[in-house]
Design a protein around this motif. Sequence first.
Motif, PDB file in Angstrom:
ATOM      1  N   CYS A   1       6.083   3.349   0.203  1.00  0.00           N
ATOM      2  CA  CYS A   1       5.413   2.177   0.764  1.00  0.00           C
ATOM      3  C   CYS A   1       5.020   2.460   2.215  1.00  0.00           C
ATOM      4  CB  CYS A   1       6.337   0.969   0.709  1.00  0.00           C
ATOM      5  SG  CYS A   1       5.593  -0.541   1.355  1.00  0.00           S
ATOM      6  N   ALA A   2       3.733   2.297   2.512  1.00  0.00           N
ATOM      7  CA  ALA A   2       3.222   2.544   3.862  1.00  0.00           C
ATOM      8  C   ALA A   2       2.924   1.247   4.601  1.00  0.00           C
ATOM      9  CB  ALA A   2       1.971   3.411   3.810  1.00  0.00           C
ATOM     10  N   GLU A   3       2.364   0.244   3.889  1.00  0.00           N
ATOM     11  CA  GLU A   3       1.990  -1.018   4.515  1.00  0.00           C
ATOM     12  C   GLU A   3       2.285  -2.177   3.575  1.00  0.00           C
ATOM     13  OE1 GLU A   3      -2.083  -1.057   5.742  1.00  0.00           O
ATOM     14  OE2 GLU A   3      -1.919   0.742   6.978  1.00  0.00           O
ATOM     15  N   VAL A   4       2.518  -3.337   4.169  1.00  0.00           N
ATOM     16  CA  VAL A   4       2.695  -4.578   3.408  1.00  0.00           C
ATOM     17  C   VAL A   4       1.882  -5.670   4.086  1.00  0.00           C
ATOM     18  CG1 VAL A   4       4.313  -6.347   2.629  1.00  0.00           C
ATOM     19  CG2 VAL A   4       4.998  -3.933   2.601  1.00  0.00           C
ATOM     20  N   ILE A   5       1.129  -6.422   3.305  1.00  0.00           N
ATOM     21  CA  ILE A   5       0.331  -7.537   3.812  1.00  0.00           C
ATOM     22  C   ILE A   5       0.890  -8.825   3.219  1.00  0.00           C
ATOM     23  CG2 ILE A   5      -1.965  -8.554   4.011  1.00  0.00           C
ATOM     24  CD1 ILE A   5      -3.084  -5.740   3.292  1.00  0.00           C
ATOM     25  N   ALA A   6       1.279  -9.766   4.091  1.00  0.00           N
ATOM     26  CA  ALA A   6       1.837 -11.031   3.641  1.00  0.00           C
ATOM     27  C   ALA A   6       1.043 -12.195   4.211  1.00  0.00           C
ATOM     28  CB  ALA A   6       3.298 -11.140   4.088  1.00  0.00           C
ATOM     29  N   PRO A   7       0.558 -13.084   3.338  1.00  0.00           N
ATOM     30  CA  PRO A   7       0.582 -12.998   1.874  1.00  0.00           C
ATOM     31  C   PRO A   7      -0.470 -12.014   1.374  1.00  0.00           C
ATOM     32  CG  PRO A   7      -0.646 -14.925   2.539  1.00  0.00           C
ATOM     33  CD  PRO A   7      -0.113 -14.311   3.809  1.00  0.00           C
TER      34      PRO A   7
ATOM     35  N   VAL B   1       0.871  -1.182   0.000  1.00  0.00           N
ATOM     36  CA  VAL B   1       0.000   0.000   0.000  1.00  0.00           C
ATOM     37  C   VAL B   1       0.903   1.226   0.000  1.00  0.00           C
ATOM     38  CG1 VAL B   1      -1.813   1.252   1.218  1.00  0.00           C
ATOM     39  CG2 VAL B   1      -1.770  -1.254   1.274  1.00  0.00           C
ATOM     40  N   GLN B   2       0.741   2.080  -1.005  1.00  0.00           N
ATOM     41  CA  GLN B   2       1.607   3.251  -1.169  1.00  0.00           C
ATOM     42  C   GLN B   2       0.918   4.514  -0.659  1.00  0.00           C
ATOM     43  OE1 GLN B   2       4.667   2.368  -2.538  1.00  0.00           O
ATOM     44  NE2 GLN B   2       3.794   0.308  -2.592  1.00  0.00           N
TER      45      GLN B   2
END
Length: 378
Positions: free
Chosen positions: A215-221, A209-210
Motif C-alpha cells: 500500500c502506497a497511498e490511501v484516499i478517504a473517503p 493505491v498499491q
Amino acid sequence: MSTIVGVIGGGQLARMMIPAAVNLGLDLRVLAEADGMSAALAAVSVGDYRDLDTVLAFADTVDVITFDHEHVPQAVLRELVARGVSVHPGPDALLYAQDKLLMRERLTELGLPVPDWARVQDADELAAFLADHGGRAVVKTARGGYDGKGVRVVQHAHEADDWFLALAEDGNAGALLVEELVDFRRELAQVVARRPSGEIAIWPVVETVQLDGVCAEVIAPAPKSAGRLSDVAADIAERVAEGIGVTGVLAVELFETTDGRLLVNELAMRPHNSGHWSIDGAVTSQFEQHLRAVLDLPLGGTGLREPWSVMVNVLGGPAEGSMADRYPAAFAEQPLVKVHNYGKDPRPGRKIGHVTASGADLDSVTYQARATAAFFQD
C-alpha cells in the motif's frame, strides 16, 4: 489502578496504539519479537510469540490480550482462552485471517462476494483451473503472505511447483489458493470495529493505491463512493465482522470490478494500513477504537474531520540518515501535514512512516501529502 492492555507484536501498529492508550488512561504493554522494535516505548517483554510459556507469562501481567499481527499460533491462542485470558480478536475469528483457504471457505458459506477460487494441491489441479479461467490466475500461499509476499500471477501450472514442493517436504497435506485474475477498476478498503457486545462502528470506505503489492497511498473517503458503493462496502464488512465474530478493528480489502461489483480480497483483524489516515482525519482513530472495542467500551464516532484525507506511506526512506534529519525542510515546506515516524531504520521497500494531509480540496491535500513524503525518500 488502570486497565492493562497487552499487545503481542512490537511493530508500528502497536507503536500507534501507545498515544491512544495514554489518552484513555490505559496501561499498554507490548510483547516484542526483538529489542529495538517500533513499539519499544511500551515493550515490557521480548520473546517468541510462538512459545506458549513466553506468551502465558506475558498474559499473566495484563487484563486483556490483543495483537499487532495475526501470526500467533492457534494452539497458543486456544490455551490462553482455556485459562480464562480475555483475547480479542479470539482464535475462532483469527483463524480466518491466518489461513486464506479457510477465509475463502467461510466467506463463501456466508454468501459474501469473492473472486472465483479453488483449493489446489498439485500442478494438474492448477492447470485445470487455468484452463477454465482464460489461462491466467492468482496463486497464493494459504499462510504467511502479506504486502505482496506469497502471491503470484501465473500463466503456466508449473510456475507454482516450488510452493507445491515446499508443502510436500513439510509433510503438510495442505494446498494453495488459486483465484481468478479479477478485472478491477480500483482497490478499496472498508475498516470497521466491533465490540464483544455486538456494537459496530464503520469508517468511510477508502481507496487504496498499491505499489509492487505494498500500500502506497490511501484516499478517504474513496472518490465517487457516496451512495450505493459506500452502502454495499459497509454491509459487506458488517456481515464479515458478525459472521466470523471479530472483536476489535477489522479491515476488509475489496476489489471494485470494471462492471461495478465489489469482491472481498483480503481480511486483516487488527488496525490496518488503510486506516492510518483516521489518526488525523477522523473523529476517532482506528487505534483508539481498537482499544475501546477490545475492552468492550462504547465505540467512538467515525466521521471525517475534513472532507478529504490522503495518507502516503514513506517506503524505504532516505539513503543516508533518518527521517528526523529531514524534518526541518519537510516541516518548513508543508506545515499542514502530519508526519508519523515508525522509528525504523531505512531499508528499500520498508514502511518506515506515513504522512497525512487533510482539507477541503482533494487535489491540494494529495499534493501536500505526496510532497511531504518525498522529503523522506531518495
